[in-house]
Design an enzyme around this catalytic site. Sequence first.
Site, PDB file in Angstrom:
ATOM      1  N   HIS A 190       0.784   5.440   1.278  1.00  0.00           N
ATOM      2  CA  HIS A 190       0.180   6.566   1.980  1.00  0.00           C
ATOM      3  C   HIS A 190       0.813   7.820   1.400  1.00  0.00           C
ATOM      4  O   HIS A 190       2.032   7.850   1.173  1.00  0.00           O
ATOM      5  CB  HIS A 190       0.468   6.539   3.485  1.00  0.00           C
ATOM      6  CG  HIS A 190      -0.147   5.401   4.220  1.00  0.00           C
ATOM      7  ND1 HIS A 190      -1.510   5.228   4.320  1.00  0.00           N
ATOM      8  CD2 HIS A 190       0.414   4.381   4.908  1.00  0.00           C
ATOM      9  CE1 HIS A 190      -1.758   4.150   5.041  1.00  0.00           C
ATOM     10  NE2 HIS A 190      -0.601   3.619   5.401  1.00  0.00           N
ATOM     11  N   HIS A 242       0.824  -1.207   0.000  1.00  0.00           N
ATOM     12  CA  HIS A 242       0.000   0.000   0.000  1.00  0.00           C
ATOM     13  C   HIS A 242       0.859   1.259   0.000  1.00  0.00           C
ATOM     14  O   HIS A 242       2.071   1.202   0.227  1.00  0.00           O
ATOM     15  CB  HIS A 242      -1.002   0.018   1.158  1.00  0.00           C
ATOM     16  CG  HIS A 242      -0.424   0.084   2.530  1.00  0.00           C
ATOM     17  ND1 HIS A 242       0.210  -0.971   3.144  1.00  0.00           N
ATOM     18  CD2 HIS A 242      -0.402   1.091   3.439  1.00  0.00           C
ATOM     19  CE1 HIS A 242       0.584  -0.632   4.359  1.00  0.00           C
ATOM     20  NE2 HIS A 242       0.232   0.637   4.561  1.00  0.00           N
ATOM     21  N   TYR A 273      11.813   4.045   0.959  1.00  0.00           N
ATOM     22  CA  TYR A 273      10.723   4.493   0.080  1.00  0.00           C
ATOM     23  C   TYR A 273       9.792   5.461   0.801  1.00  0.00           C
ATOM     24  O   TYR A 273       8.588   5.259   0.866  1.00  0.00           O
ATOM     25  CB  TYR A 273       9.940   3.287  -0.447  1.00  0.00           C
ATOM     26  CG  TYR A 273      10.843   2.200  -0.970  1.00  0.00           C
ATOM     27  CD1 TYR A 273      11.687   2.428  -2.058  1.00  0.00           C
ATOM     28  CD2 TYR A 273      10.880   0.954  -0.360  1.00  0.00           C
ATOM     29  CE1 TYR A 273      12.534   1.441  -2.521  1.00  0.00           C
ATOM     30  CE2 TYR A 273      11.720  -0.047  -0.833  1.00  0.00           C
ATOM     31  CZ  TYR A 273      12.540   0.209  -1.905  1.00  0.00           C
ATOM     32  OH  TYR A 273      13.384  -0.770  -2.368  1.00  0.00           O
TER      33      TYR A 273
END
Length: 170
Positions: free
Chosen positions: A61, A59, A151
Amino acid sequence: MSRYRRANTAGATYFFTVVTYRRQRFLCDDVRDALKHAIQKVRTDLPFTIDSWVLLPDHIHSIWTLPPNDANFALRWQLIKRYVSRACGAPLNHTEWMSASKTKHRESTIWQRRYWEHQIRDDNDYAKHMDYLHFNPLKHGLVNNVKYWPYSTFTDMLKRAFMMRIGVWG
């Protein structure tokens, strides 16, 4: 059919969570470059500022600020997901997971159909979501210190804050 109400304040700042279909864990490997290029392509035609970002295996954000007179983050996410799906779809697409609904909506098995968005209300809300975003790799046990997650915008933001503090930046 469900009708989702989305925030639509032009020029606002939003927090997003975008998840892979069935929580597949490939974003940090197979899809990262395609995602970067998709975002660059979308930002060329539909500008927005990425305030912060963290990419996890299954996922994303992020916090975005849209330009004045523009509230269309939905189109931006639609295009980003489409470009990534086209660039990476064949090896990551699982035909056995295709339902009638996914076929009808011309979806791949890379992304969940929906994403979560929250309009940032004030400075406190902004700080809360910024902390949540940057501490997410630690929460998921991916690192033992957020500064080690490659990341994320965390280390860039620390550098910028330090440079501002010593008067070199801003």
